[in-house]
Design an enzyme around this catalytic site. Structure first.
Site, PDB file in Angstrom:
ATOM      1  N   ARG A 110       1.004  -1.163   0.085  1.00  0.00           N
ATOM      2  CA  ARG A 110       0.346   0.395   0.241  1.00  0.00           C
ATOM      3  C   ARG A 110       0.712   0.889   0.318  1.00  0.00           C
ATOM      4  O   ARG A 110       2.010   1.354   0.382  1.00  0.00           O
ATOM      5  CB  ARG A 110      -0.687   0.325   1.087  1.00  0.00           C
ATOM      6  CG  ARG A 110      -2.418  -0.265   1.406  1.00  0.00           C
ATOM      7  CD  ARG A 110      -3.499  -0.821   2.252  1.00  0.00           C
ATOM      8  NE  ARG A 110      -2.521  -0.884   3.348  1.00  0.00           N
ATOM      9  CZ  ARG A 110      -2.298  -0.535   4.497  1.00  0.00           C
ATOM     10  NH1 ARG A 110      -1.626   0.403   4.556  1.00  0.00           N
ATOM     11  NH2 ARG A 110      -1.205  -1.196   4.719  1.00  0.00           N
ATOM     12  N   GLY A 260      -4.287  -3.375  -1.165  1.00  0.00           N
ATOM     13  CA  GLY A 260      -5.500  -2.513  -0.618  1.00  0.00           C
ATOM     14  C   GLY A 260      -5.463  -1.656  -1.174  1.00  0.00           C
ATOM     15  O   GLY A 260      -6.289  -0.239  -1.411  1.00  0.00           O
ATOM     16  N   LYS A 267      -9.558  -1.919   1.773  1.00  0.00           N
ATOM     17  CA  LYS A 267      -9.457  -1.033   3.102  1.00  0.00           C
ATOM     18  C   LYS A 267     -10.052   0.214   2.672  1.00  0.00           C
ATOM     19  O   LYS A 267     -11.076   0.578   3.023  1.00  0.00           O
ATOM     20  CB  LYS A 267      -8.131  -0.501   2.743  1.00  0.00           C
ATOM     21  CG  LYS A 267      -6.820  -2.041   3.348  1.00  0.00           C
ATOM     22  CD  LYS A 267      -7.332  -2.309   4.209  1.00  0.00           C
ATOM     23  CE  LYS A 267      -5.799  -3.480   4.765  1.00  0.00           C
ATOM     24  NZ  LYS A 267      -5.989  -4.163   6.309  1.00  0.00           N
ATOM     25  N   HIS A 287     -10.585  -1.636  11.513  1.00  0.00           N
ATOM     26  CA  HIS A 287      -9.681  -2.927  11.434  1.00  0.00           C
ATOM     27  C   HIS A 287      -9.408  -3.863  12.300  1.00  0.00           C
ATOM     28  O   HIS A 287      -8.504  -4.147  13.168  1.00  0.00           O
ATOM     29  CB  HIS A 287      -8.786  -2.059  10.938  1.00  0.00           C
ATOM     30  CG  HIS A 287      -7.397  -2.238  10.255  1.00  0.00           C
ATOM     31  ND1 HIS A 287      -6.113  -2.088   9.925  1.00  0.00           N
ATOM     32  CD2 HIS A 287      -6.502  -3.300   9.789  1.00  0.00           C
ATOM     33  CE1 HIS A 287      -5.050  -2.996   9.661  1.00  0.00           C
ATOM     34  NE2 HIS A 287      -6.303  -3.773   8.842  1.00  0.00           N
ATOM     35  N   CYS A 311       0.884  -7.624  12.052  1.00  0.00           N
ATOM     36  CA  CYS A 311       0.837  -7.868  13.477  1.00  0.00           C
ATOM     37  C   CYS A 311       0.394  -9.110  13.563  1.00  0.00           C
ATOM     38  O   CYS A 311       0.958  -9.417  14.977  1.00  0.00           O
ATOM     39  CB  CYS A 311       0.587  -7.052  14.300  1.00  0.00           C
ATOM     40  SG  CYS A 311       1.629  -4.627  14.360  1.00  0.00           S
ATOM     41  N   GLY A 312      -0.223 -10.020  13.540  1.00  0.00           N
ATOM     42  CA  GLY A 312      -0.457 -11.336  13.818  1.00  0.00           C
ATOM     43  C   GLY A 312      -2.139 -11.244  13.849  1.00  0.00           C
ATOM     44  O   GLY A 312      -2.163 -12.064  14.394  1.00  0.00           O
ATOM     45  N   THR A 314      -4.645 -12.055  11.147  1.00  0.00           N
ATOM     46  CA  THR A 314      -4.678 -13.841  10.734  1.00  0.00           C
ATOM     47  C   THR A 314      -4.602 -14.776  11.901  1.00  0.00           C
ATOM     48  O   THR A 314      -5.219 -16.576  11.860  1.00  0.00           O
ATOM     49  CB  THR A 314      -3.545 -13.560   9.082  1.00  0.00           C
ATOM     50  OG1 THR A 314      -4.043 -12.882   8.101  1.00  0.00           O
ATOM     51  CG2 THR A 314      -4.050 -14.968   8.552  1.00  0.00           C
ATOM     52  N   ASN A 315      -3.143 -15.564  12.559  1.00  0.00           N
ATOM     53  CA  ASN A 315      -2.675 -15.970  13.210  1.00  0.00           C
ATOM     54  C   ASN A 315      -3.233 -16.376  14.307  1.00  0.00           C
ATOM     55  O   ASN A 315      -4.521 -17.021  14.972  1.00  0.00           O
ATOM     56  CB  ASN A 315      -0.952 -15.850  13.477  1.00  0.00           C
ATOM     57  CG  ASN A 315      -0.555 -16.334  12.358  1.00  0.00           C
ATOM     58  OD1 ASN A 315      -0.799 -16.762  11.118  1.00  0.00           O
ATOM     59  ND2 ASN A 315       1.283 -15.642  12.308  1.00  0.00           N
ATOM     60  N   ASP A 334      -9.703  -9.487   9.120  1.00  0.00           N
ATOM     61  CA  ASP A 334      -8.999  -8.313   9.514  1.00  0.00           C
ATOM     62  C   ASP A 334     -10.247  -7.192   9.228  1.00  0.00           C
ATOM     63  O   ASP A 334      -9.951  -5.856   9.509  1.00  0.00           O
ATOM     64  CB  ASP A 334      -8.728  -7.943   7.601  1.00  0.00           C
ATOM     65  CG  ASP A 334      -7.686  -7.158   6.928  1.00  0.00           C
ATOM     66  OD1 ASP A 334      -6.782  -6.156   7.778  1.00  0.00           O
ATOM     67  OD2 ASP A 334      -8.045  -5.999   5.847  1.00  0.00           O
ATOM     68  N   SER A 435       4.921 -10.503   0.646  1.00  0.00           N
ATOM     69  CA  SER A 435       4.338 -11.546  -0.146  1.00  0.00           C
ATOM     70  C   SER A 435       2.730 -12.038   0.762  1.00  0.00           C
ATOM     71  O   SER A 435       2.507 -11.925   2.153  1.00  0.00           O
ATOM     72  CB  SER A 435       4.556 -11.812  -0.292  1.00  0.00           C
ATOM     73  OG  SER A 435       5.458 -12.678   0.379  1.00  0.00           O
ATOM     74  N   ARG A 436       1.787 -11.794  -0.400  1.00  0.00           N
ATOM     75  CA  ARG A 436       0.172 -12.392   0.179  1.00  0.00           C
ATOM     76  C   ARG A 436      -0.130 -13.595  -0.755  1.00  0.00           C
ATOM     77  O   ARG A 436       0.330 -14.557  -1.248  1.00  0.00           O
ATOM     78  CB  ARG A 436      -0.585 -11.201   0.267  1.00  0.00           C
ATOM     79  CG  ARG A 436       0.136 -10.419   0.462  1.00  0.00           C
ATOM     80  CD  ARG A 436      -0.827  -9.833   2.570  1.00  0.00           C
ATOM     81  NE  ARG A 436      -0.176  -8.837   2.745  1.00  0.00           N
ATOM     82  CZ  ARG A 436      -0.292  -8.219   3.620  1.00  0.00           C
ATOM     83  NH1 ARG A 436      -1.770  -8.779   4.300  1.00  0.00           N
ATOM     84  NH2 ARG A 436      -0.161  -7.046   4.100  1.00  0.00           N
ATOM     85  N   GLY A 573      -0.142 -20.339  19.819  1.00  0.00           N
ATOM     86  CA  GLY A 573      -1.219 -20.939  19.996  1.00  0.00           C
ATOM     87  C   GLY A 573      -1.133 -20.644  21.553  1.00  0.00           C
ATOM     88  O   GLY A 573      -1.713 -20.798  22.326  1.00  0.00           O
ATOM     89  N   GLU A 574      -0.261 -20.427  22.077  1.00  0.00           N
ATOM     90  CA  GLU A 574      -0.088 -20.157  23.252  1.00  0.00           C
ATOM     91  C   GLU A 574      -0.822 -18.419  24.147  1.00  0.00           C
ATOM     92  O   GLU A 574      -1.360 -18.572  24.946  1.00  0.00           O
ATOM     93  CB  GLU A 574       1.889 -19.904  23.618  1.00  0.00           C
ATOM     94  CG  GLU A 574       2.462 -20.952  23.411  1.00  0.00           C
ATOM     95  CD  GLU A 574       2.315 -22.538  24.427  1.00  0.00           C
ATOM     96  OE1 GLU A 574       1.104 -22.368  25.739  1.00  0.00           O
ATOM     97  OE2 GLU A 574       2.505 -23.011  24.066  1.00  0.00           O
ATOM     98  N   ASN A 575      -1.013 -17.827  22.822  1.00  0.00           N
ATOM     99  CA  ASN A 575      -1.967 -16.496  23.184  1.00  0.00           C
ATOM    100  C   ASN A 575      -2.912 -17.307  23.897  1.00  0.00           C
ATOM    101  O   ASN A 575      -4.259 -16.802  24.477  1.00  0.00           O
ATOM    102  CB  ASN A 575      -1.904 -15.686  22.083  1.00  0.00           C
ATOM    103  CG  ASN A 575      -0.710 -14.718  21.556  1.00  0.00           C
ATOM    104  OD1 ASN A 575       0.310 -14.812  22.914  1.00  0.00           O
ATOM    105  ND2 ASN A 575      -0.354 -15.136  20.095  1.00  0.00           N
TER     106      ASN A 575
END
Ligand code: SAT
Ligand code: MN
Length: 667
Positions: A110, A260, A267, A287, A311-312, A314-315, A334, A435-436, A573-575
């Site tokens: 972007r 975007g 966006k 967002h 910043c994660g 998606t994870n 997102d 990359s996406r 996963g620990e989150n």
């Protein structure tokens, strides 16, 4: 040089258009030259016909194709893109119907500096910036100046020789009262194929528009007169401009074909235009990811979470919890559209239908569900490619367990096509940092059963977060809604490669509500809008939290001399351990203690069972509040508010900052 026009030899549409194409001006009764029968033209509402006709005349493509979203149409476009070498089909047996696109090296993220919101008055778009400071929360241009630039300098003849595609799309389930319709005109078939994944697109939307004569957001996109390096990826990076006209629900994007900048439903519509609609209509366009969290007793809550790009989100949205008995299901990764229903419950929908996620770092360890989902019907962009026995696969940093870059039988081409070698001299990573993958949400095995519920899912907690190597604890809860709004307003995060500007910055930047690049109107008014939610009668306000998975400390590497920054918290996963604490707090369980900055886990209340490598000392460091760092933090926040928001700032937010400073002084 490859011609950029629709390849007639592979077109399966008949050219039954009776109109002779003689001049660049279409009268109001004319139909542009079509790749299809004129029945398709009559499928458009009159307002849509007028819009398409005007932009066709402006951009001067050779023909028009109205997308029906069918599998047949998609296949044809993909075939064309392969012939044009924009994309390459993955032939490795791990992949089914997957493609890799490589962009021009100047069109990789972007472009925030070239993104504008255009209104009559500057004050509608950006809050008053202090004299001498430059606005960091959005760029304004007058509607007149932008119209002149676009209509006279950018779009005329910008589609010369190409096909213009008209993409009818719905953000949110087609026909849901929470959804919004758009029509995107584009000269990029790659964008058409990506929009087919990211939005509900095609005939169903046309039918709905006809039936309900619905309004639509006008979205014009052109790759531009190509100044780029590649015939396969036309673009005009020096002249790129992305303009939003909230007063007339219109978006115009020129010069870039990626992310975007070009998938205008994301966006541009779902955040910038939608946030202005949301303000008018009393809801929130944010967002944020949305996830469902089920405890071992089978009780389920939904959480929305705002983190800056890359910043994660998606994870977290697709997490496999490490703690036994807990389950995460994904509604979106997102964007969240949220409104209070008649019972006072905040309900959220994900307006998208696909994931456009950062590829590097995605692995069986960090996000196994996602990795499984991207094995079919996915378009990858700017990842590296592998060649084993003539079969093409993909690679990115983090996939070393699947593909060993040291293996001499595997030839790797980096994102830009350069032969990759995993030695330290190779300039940069194999896959571009931004990359996406672009993959249908329905393919995710843990997609939430309610992800397409037109009513939306009930939100119990909102998380804010970012990448903060120091200062910010693993988790804290705001004292109340007003304090929570202040916490969102004060967010800072290390910049990432998701924007061109971000890749050059190494210090935390202010990114309030993770919306810095996506505000459709001024931040001061946005804060007033968030605060006003509190005043709606009968609302059950979700609790607001702040999390930081990224705190580090300098440690000596066990086998080396040099010191390294290491993460204190294992993440991924620990989150789920933090989510468990959040879950308990939404039940008002007595597991919180007050601190200067908010409510933190009571001693021993964060579940660290089984995390043997996490010492008591490290846990303490995860929650440490160093006074000098927090004094600096509040200084930065004050400076930011003064510079960027000024008189637009609600007094309550100043009061929150004053109170925080006092609590820190008393620490
Ligand atoms: O390129 S996008 O804006 O779609 C991705 C992101 O920055 O979140
Ligand atoms: Mn994002």
């Amino acid at each position: 040089m490859l011609r950029l026009c629709w390849p007639r030899q592979i077109s399966r549409f008949s050219l039954a258009n009776p109109f002779v194409w003689s001049s660049r001006t279409l009268s109001s009764s004319n139909v542009p030259p079509l790749t299809q029968t004129s029945a398709q033209w009559n499928n458009l509402t009159e307002a849509a016909q007028e819009y398409v006709r005007n932009k066709f005349t402006l951009c001067g493509p050779k023909e028009l194709h109205i997308c029906d979203g069918s599998a047949r149409e998609n296949e044809m476009l993909l075939d064309y893109l392969v012939k044009r070498r924009t994309i390459e089909k993955l032939t490795h047996s791990n992949f089914e119907n997957c493609y890799l696109a490589r962009t021009d090296p100047h069109d990789i993220a972007r472009v925030e500096g070239k993104t504008f919101v255009c209104t009559k008055n500057k004050s509608d778009t950006v809050s008053p910036v202090k004299f001498g400071a430059s606005a960091s929360l959005g760029n304004w241009m007058s509607e007149e100046s932008m119209d002149f630039l676009l209509e006279h300098k950018r779009f005329p003849s910008s589609m010369d020789g190409r096909t213009m595609y008209a993409i009818p799309f719905s953000m949110g389930p087609v026909g849901s009262p929470l959804s919004k319709i758009g029509i995107q005109l584009t000269d990029s078939p790659y964008v058409v194929c990506s929009m087919r994944i990211m939005t509900r697109m095609g005939q169903a939307v046309l039918d709905h528009m006809k039936k309900s004569n619905s309004d639509f957001v006008k979205c014009l996109h052109s790759l531009g007169r190509s100044q780029g390096m590649l015939d396969s990826w036309p673009c005009d990076p020096d002249n790129t401009v992305i303009a939003h006209f909230p007063n007339r629900n219109e978006i115009c994007s020129y010069g870039s074909g990626y992310g975007g900048n070009s998938l205008l439903g994301k966006k541009c519509l779902a955040l910038r235009i939608a946030s202005t609609l949301a303000r008018k209509e009393g809801w929130l366009a944010e967002h944020m990811l949305i996830l469902g969290l089920t405890n071992p007793q089978g009780r389920k809550k939904y959480i929305a979470a705002a983190f800056p790009s890359a910043c994660g989100k998606t994870n977290l949205a697709m997490m496999r919890p490490s703690i036994p008995g807990w389950k995460v299901e994904c509604v979106g990764d997102d964007i969240a559209w949220m409104r209070f229903d008649s019972n006072g419950v905040l309900r959220a929908i994900n307006p998208e239908s696909g994931f456009f996620g950062v590829a590097p770092g995605t692995s069986m360890k960090t996000n196994p569900y996602c990795l499984n989902a991207v094995r079919k019907n996915t378009i990858f962009t700017n990842v590296a490619s592998t060649n084993v026995d003539g079969l093409t696969g993909i690679f990115w940093e983090g996939l070393e367990d699947e593909v060993n870059p040291e293996d001499e039988n595997i030839r790797i081409a980096a994102w830009n096509g350069i032969r990759y070698s995993p030695n330290s001299d190779f300039p940069g990573p194999a896959a571009h940092k931004n990359s996406r993958f672009c993959t249908p949400a329905s393919q995710l095995e843990i997609i939430d059963p309610a992800w397409e519920d037109p009513e939306g899912v009930p939100i119990d907690a909102i998380l804010f977060g970012g990448r903060r190597p120091s200062t910010i604890p693993l988790v804290y809860e705001s004292f109340d809604w007003t304090h929570g709004v202040f916490v969102g307003a004060s967010m800072r995060s290390m910049a990432t490669a998701a924007s061109i500007e971000g890749s050059a910055t190494t210090r935390p930047v202010h990114d309030p509500f993770a919306m810095k690049p996506f505000f459709g109107y001024s931040f001061g008014k946005y804060l007033h809008h968030w605060l006003s939610m509190r005043d709606k009668p009968g609302v059950k306000l979700p609790k607001i939290f702040h999390v930081n998975w990224f705190r580090t400390e300098r440690r000596r590497h066990p086998h080396a001399e040099e010191m390294k920054e290491v993460f204190l918290w294992p993440g991924f996963g620990e989150n789920s351990r933090v989510l468990e604490w959040v879950f308990k707090r939404t039940d008002n369980e007595d597991v919180a203690r007050s601190s200067a900055i908010g409510l933190m886990p009571k001693h021993g209340s964060l579940n660290v069972k089984g995390l043997d490598e996490l010492t008591a000392d490290t846990i303490e460091k995860l929650f440490m509040l160093p006074k000098s760092e927090w004094q600096l933090e509040t200084e930065k926040i004050r400076e930011f508010f003064l510079n960027q928001v000024g008189d637009d700032m609600p007094q309550e937010i100043w009061d929150q900052l004053d109170a925080l400073e006092q609590r820190i002084e008393a620490m």
